[in-house]
Write a protein that holds these residues in place. Structure first.
Motif, mmCIF file in Angstrom:
data_model
loop_
_atom_site.group_PDB
_atom_site.id
_atom_site.type_symbol
_atom_site.label_atom_id
_atom_site.label_comp_id
_atom_site.label_asym_id
_atom_site.label_seq_id
_atom_site.Cartn_x
_atom_site.Cartn_y
_atom_site.Cartn_z
ATOM 1 N N GLU A 1 0.690 -1.177 -0.019
ATOM 2 C CA GLU A 1 -0.040 -0.178 -0.041
ATOM 3 C C GLU A 1 0.797 1.107 -0.058
ATOM 4 O O GLU A 1 0.558 2.295 -0.426
ATOM 5 C CB GLU A 1 -0.795 -0.173 1.193
ATOM 6 N N PHE A 2 1.796 1.316 0.774
ATOM 7 C CA PHE A 2 2.811 2.344 0.715
ATOM 8 C C PHE A 2 3.422 2.562 -0.699
ATOM 9 O O PHE A 2 3.358 3.653 -1.141
ATOM 10 C CB PHE A 2 3.900 2.145 1.747
ATOM 11 N N ALA A 3 3.937 1.617 -1.425
ATOM 12 C CA ALA A 3 4.350 1.710 -2.772
ATOM 13 C C ALA A 3 3.398 2.201 -3.713
ATOM 14 O O ALA A 3 3.676 3.079 -4.415
ATOM 15 C CB ALA A 3 4.698 0.231 -3.198
ATOM 16 N N MET A 4 2.062 1.778 -3.626
ATOM 17 C CA MET A 4 0.981 2.079 -4.365
ATOM 18 C C MET A 4 0.805 3.661 -3.877
ATOM 19 O O MET A 4 0.328 4.487 -5.014
ATOM 20 C CB MET A 4 -0.100 1.307 -4.436
ATOM 21 N N PHE A 5 0.814 4.181 -2.820
ATOM 22 C CA PHE A 5 0.504 5.689 -2.243
ATOM 23 C C PHE A 5 1.596 6.368 -3.162
ATOM 24 O O PHE A 5 1.075 7.359 -3.684
ATOM 25 C CB PHE A 5 0.616 5.559 -0.860
ATOM 26 N N VAL A 6 2.582 6.115 -2.893
ATOM 27 C CA VAL A 6 4.092 6.875 -3.489
ATOM 28 C C VAL A 6 3.714 6.985 -5.201
ATOM 29 O O VAL A 6 3.914 8.032 -5.643
ATOM 30 C CB VAL A 6 5.391 6.279 -3.097
ATOM 31 N N LYS A 7 3.517 5.964 -5.663
ATOM 32 C CA LYS A 7 3.299 5.706 -7.304
ATOM 33 C C LYS A 7 2.120 6.287 -7.840
ATOM 34 O O LYS A 7 2.136 6.516 -8.738
ATOM 35 C CB LYS A 7 3.544 4.188 -7.760
ATOM 36 N N SER A 8 1.142 6.660 -6.959
ATOM 37 C CA SER A 8 -0.054 7.328 -7.197
ATOM 38 C C SER A 8 0.120 8.787 -7.204
ATOM 39 O O SER A 8 -0.996 9.499 -7.179
ATOM 40 C CB SER A 8 -1.148 6.815 -6.459
ATOM 41 N N GLY A 9 1.279 9.251 -6.515
ATOM 42 C CA GLY A 9 1.465 10.677 -6.338
ATOM 43 C C GLY A 9 1.514 11.187 -5.079
ATOM 44 O O GLY A 9 1.590 12.320 -4.689
ATOM 45 N N GLY A 10 1.509 10.418 -4.137
ATOM 46 C CA GLY A 10 1.473 10.665 -2.555
ATOM 47 C C GLY A 10 2.755 11.093 -2.338
ATOM 48 O O GLY A 10 3.676 10.776 -2.619
ATOM 49 N N ALA A 11 2.874 12.182 -1.501
ATOM 50 C CA ALA A 11 4.280 12.658 -1.040
ATOM 51 C C ALA A 11 4.729 12.062 0.372
ATOM 52 O O ALA A 11 3.958 11.520 1.311
ATOM 53 C CB ALA A 11 4.001 14.183 -0.751
ATOM 54 N N VAL A 12 5.894 11.912 0.693
ATOM 55 C CA VAL A 12 6.360 11.298 1.909
ATOM 56 C C VAL A 12 7.505 12.235 2.263
ATOM 57 O O VAL A 12 8.521 12.445 1.551
ATOM 58 C CB VAL A 12 7.125 9.838 1.629
ATOM 59 N N ASP A 13 7.530 12.702 3.677
ATOM 60 C CA ASP A 13 8.398 13.141 4.262
ATOM 61 C C ASP A 13 9.151 12.412 5.279
ATOM 62 O O ASP A 13 8.274 11.949 6.182
ATOM 63 C CB ASP A 13 8.018 14.516 4.752
ATOM 64 N N VAL A 14 10.366 12.454 5.364
ATOM 65 C CA VAL A 14 10.806 11.528 6.622
ATOM 66 C C VAL A 14 11.824 12.467 7.287
ATOM 67 O O VAL A 14 12.930 12.758 6.751
ATOM 68 C CB VAL A 14 11.597 10.049 5.875
ATOM 69 N N HIS A 15 11.552 12.619 8.579
ATOM 70 C CA HIS A 15 12.371 13.766 9.260
ATOM 71 C C HIS A 15 12.906 12.746 10.659
ATOM 72 O O HIS A 15 12.361 11.860 11.104
ATOM 73 C CB HIS A 15 11.205 14.562 10.332
#
Length: 231
Positions: free
Chosen positions: A189-203
């Motif tokens: 689901e994380f991969a599909m989220f990113v590939k669908s245009g979702g943004a990810v910030d890692v602090h």
């Protein structure tokens, strides 16, 4: 204005005490040895944390009052000597510093997401597991986390923006990736989220003497999506 590297983003109220972990009788209870006395401390973290909450490990606790506890686990020393913040109650406060003006605890149907900033829904995940420099989430299967990602994707299809904010609560992470071995459903689901245009910030953060300090952002690991399905 978002924090700069080196800024303190949270301060735990003391007095703080250094103790030794004895065992973890259940998910939220940790027995510790404090100056020869056994104390029962609350652990506010949904993860398994087997590499952290282990017999003989050093931990920092602070006084709190619960039905069966009189202290809370604040940070735990990892086997490599790195101190790891182990209290997920601070995650929302810390994340809000990077999301100025966002509204918290937003209801979407029968679910709640952590923030809404303009037209962007945001979900926050805390990460304490690092293996060979790779921060990984989750450290235990998370049906709730998987449902959150599906909800974010459905919101994107409806025209909203979406972001996942990952708080890595230790400074020895060089990059982030989903934990495919522990939870393949969340990872897909994380991969599909990113590939669908979702943004990810890692602090990334570090702990020192009761302070949580912003330690900069990190990227996704090379090959993080090698097991991801094609969209």
């Amino acid at each position: 204005m978002a924090p700069a590297v080196g800024d303190v983003v949270y301060r735990f109220e003391g007095p703080l005490r250094l103790v030794e972990i004895l065992d973890r009788p259940n998910r939220f209870l940790v027995r510790v040895l404090d100056g020869g006395a056994v104390r029962h401390c609350h652990l506010h973290d949904p993860g398994r944390l087997p590499e952290l909450v282990r017999r003989g490990a050093r931990a920092v606790v602070r006084p709190t009052r619960g039905a069966k506890t009189d202290c809370s686990i604040t940070a735990v020393e990892a086997p490599n000597g790195v101190w790891v913040v182990a209290d997920s109650r601070i995650h929302s406060d810390v994340a809000s510093l990077f999301l100025g003006g966002a509204r918290r605890e937003v209801k979407v149907g029968n679910h709640r997401l952590d923030f809404l900033l303009g037209d962007m829904y945001v979900e926050v995940k805390g990460c304490t597991l690092v293996v060979d420099g790779r921060a990984m989430f989750p450290d235990a299967p998370t049906k709730r986390g998987t449902e959150h990602l599906r909800l974010l994707r459905s919101l994107m299809r409806a025209g909203y923006r979406a972001k996942v904010v990952v708080l890595v609560m230790r400074p020895d992470a060089e990059c982030f990736m989903p934990n495919w071995a522990t939870d393949p459903s969340f990872s897909r689901e994380f991969a599909m989220f990113v590939k669908s245009g979702g943004a990810v910030d890692v602090h990334r953060f570090r702990y020192a003497d009761g302070y949580v300090i912003y330690d900069g952002d990190i990227d996704l690991c090379d090959g993080w999506d090698r097991e991801a399905p094609d969209l």
